[in-house]
Scaffold this active site. Structure first.
Site, PDB file in Angstrom:
ATOM      1  CB  SER A   8      -0.971  -0.317   0.791  1.00 37.74           C
ATOM      2  OG  SER A   8      -1.582   1.473   1.413  1.00 37.74           O
ATOM      3  CG  HIS A  33      -4.245  -1.469  -1.637  1.00 39.90           C
ATOM      4  ND1 HIS A  33      -5.641  -2.327  -1.909  1.00 39.90           N
ATOM      5  CD2 HIS A  33      -4.741  -0.354  -0.839  1.00 39.90           C
ATOM      6  CE1 HIS A  33      -6.444  -1.943  -1.099  1.00 39.90           C
ATOM      7  NE2 HIS A  33      -6.188  -1.393  -0.571  1.00 39.90           N
ATOM      8  CG  ASP A  35      -6.017   2.582   0.561  1.00 40.27           C
ATOM      9  OD1 ASP A  35      -6.635   1.730   0.469  1.00 40.27           O
ATOM     10  OD2 ASP A  35      -3.877   2.199   1.226  1.00 40.27           O
ATOM     11  CG  MET A  37      -8.713   7.646   2.744  1.00 40.57           C
ATOM     12  SD  MET A  37      -7.556   7.373   3.742  1.00 40.57           S
ATOM     13  CE  MET A  37      -6.225   6.312   3.480  1.00 40.57           C
ATOM     14  CG  HIS A  66      -9.785  -0.076  -0.354  1.00 38.95           C
ATOM     15  ND1 HIS A  66      -8.952  -0.221   0.499  1.00 38.95           N
ATOM     16  CD2 HIS A  66     -11.301   0.307  -0.295  1.00 38.95           C
ATOM     17  CE1 HIS A  66      -9.864  -0.067   1.633  1.00 38.95           C
ATOM     18  NE2 HIS A  66     -11.389   0.619   0.814  1.00 38.95           N
ATOM     19  CG  MET A  68     -11.505   2.714   1.708  1.00 34.30           C
ATOM     20  SD  MET A  68     -10.229   3.607   3.242  1.00 34.30           S
ATOM     21  CE  MET A  68      -8.201   3.605   1.514  1.00 34.30           C
ATOM     22  CG  MET A 137     -11.969  -2.345   5.115  1.00 29.45           C
ATOM     23  SD  MET A 137      -9.994  -1.557   4.323  1.00 29.45           S
ATOM     24  CE  MET A 137      -9.103  -0.530   5.798  1.00 29.45           C
ATOM     25  N   GLY A 142      -9.242   4.526   6.821  1.00 28.39           N
ATOM     26  CA  GLY A 142      -8.640   6.157   6.430  1.00 28.39           C
ATOM     27  C   GLY A 142      -7.685   5.971   7.051  1.00 28.39           C
ATOM     28  CG  PHE A 143      -6.762   7.748   9.999  1.00 24.03           C
ATOM     29  CD1 PHE A 143      -5.993   9.288   9.984  1.00 24.03           C
ATOM     30  CD2 PHE A 143      -8.512   6.976  11.231  1.00 24.03           C
ATOM     31  CE1 PHE A 143      -7.033   9.797  10.030  1.00 24.03           C
ATOM     32  CE2 PHE A 143      -8.848   8.162  10.968  1.00 24.03           C
ATOM     33  CZ  PHE A 143      -8.427   9.066  10.326  1.00 24.03           C
ATOM     34  N   GLY A 144      -3.299   5.058   8.096  1.00 25.84           N
ATOM     35  CA  GLY A 144      -2.335   4.060   8.224  1.00 25.84           C
ATOM     36  C   GLY A 144      -1.663   3.684   9.386  1.00 25.84           C
ATOM     37  N   GLY A 145      -1.468   2.802   9.922  1.00 23.97           N
ATOM     38  CA  GLY A 145      -0.496   2.354  10.561  1.00 23.97           C
ATOM     39  C   GLY A 145      -1.170   1.586  12.208  1.00 23.97           C
ATOM     40  CG  ASP A 175      -5.941  -2.529   3.077  1.00 26.81           C
ATOM     41  OD1 ASP A 175      -5.751  -2.009   4.461  1.00 26.81           O
ATOM     42  OD2 ASP A 175      -6.587  -1.741   2.986  1.00 26.81           O
ATOM     43  N   GLY A 176      -5.261  -4.044   6.648  1.00 26.57           N
ATOM     44  CA  GLY A 176      -5.456  -3.098   7.795  1.00 26.57           C
ATOM     45  C   GLY A 176      -4.149  -3.815   8.533  1.00 26.57           C
ATOM     46  N   GLY A 177      -2.794  -3.273   9.552  1.00 23.47           N
ATOM     47  CA  GLY A 177      -2.363  -4.008  10.378  1.00 23.47           C
ATOM     48  C   GLY A 177      -1.369  -5.481   9.767  1.00 23.47           C
ATOM     49  N   GLY A 197       0.887  -2.166   4.087  1.00 23.19           N
ATOM     50  CA  GLY A 197       1.810  -0.685   4.120  1.00 23.19           C
ATOM     51  C   GLY A 197       3.457  -0.526   4.859  1.00 23.19           C
ATOM     52  CB  SER A 198       3.650   0.159   8.282  1.00 25.55           C
ATOM     53  OG  SER A 198       2.983   1.408   8.541  1.00 25.55           O
TER      54      SER A 198
END
Length: 219
Positions: A8, A33, A35, A37, A66, A68, A137, A142-145, A175-177, A197-198
């Site tokens: 991402s 990916h 994103d 928003m 993606h 959003m 999700m 809405g937010f990374g990390g 997607d996420g974490g 992402g991170s």
């Protein structure tokens, strides 16, 4: 189904974005990916059409977009023209999800449908036979990390069971974490497209991609 890593770019360094995209491709990441928003469906505003169009030439990866955004039907054609290969939108954000799916397919693109952590899999059951990918999700969009929400693992399993029950070949993306320490959790539950992402862009990008993808062979 094939396991796929989708870095991402929300976590990338935009001063050297093209270079970092090429690093993910060189290390073997099949997807990228992207994103989008709008500050309405989610609190944040990210990036949009000009960025997608400008980075499309940076790699030959599958561009996994993606959305959003509220009422995504308004922008499907523009994102297709800008270089999206897969366009995923949220069932919660569309007045007529089937109309959006059909629009995406009419432009020769793959259609994905996304659900937020608190939205049940039941909300997409009537569309599952018409989509190419279901995005579950695993953080609030809405937010990374953010930290992976453990309760979402059951939803991944439920989504994969529904797809198997209907005899479909629909990808399940999460997607996420995602980190090196927990990537095996969604994989074992039935996800086969992993957004990170991170975990990709913090540190040595190529080494991170290879390490994450190595877990595909273990699970």
């Amino acid at each position: 189904m094939m396991n796929i890593l989708a870095p991402s770019i929300l976590s990338a360094d935009f001063t050297i974005l093209g270079e970092q995209i090429k690093e993910t491709e060189a290390a073997g990441a099949q997807y990228l990916h992207f994103d989008v928003m709008d500050g309405l469906f989610v609190p944040s505003i990210s990036f949009g059409l000009p960025v997608l169009k400008s980075i499309r030439k940076a790699s030959n990866q599958v561009y996994d977009v993606h959305l959003m955004i509220e009422e995504p039907i308004r922008y499907i054609e523009q994102f297709a023209e800008a270089g999206a290969d897969i366009i995923t939108f949220h069932v919660e954000a569309a007045s007529d999800p089937r109309e959006v799916i059909d629009k995406i397919h009419s432009l020769g693109k793959k259609a994905g449908l996304a659900i937020k952590p608190k939205t049940p899999v039941e909300a997409v059951k009537s569309y599952i036979e018409h989509i190419d990918m279901l995005l579950v999700m695993t953080v609030e969009p809405g937010f990374g990390g953010q930290k992976y929400i453990d309760e979402c693992t059951d939803k991944i399993r439920e989504a994969r069971d529904l797809i198997k029950e209907k005899g479909l070949s629909v990808d399940v993306e999460i997607d996420g974490g995602v980190t090196m320490n927990n990537i095996n959790v969604p994989l074992k539950a039935g996800a086969n497209v992993i957004v990170a992402g991170s975990a990709v862009f913090n540190g040595d990008i190529q080494e991170n991609v290879r390490s994450l993808m190595a877990e595909f062979e273990i699970v």
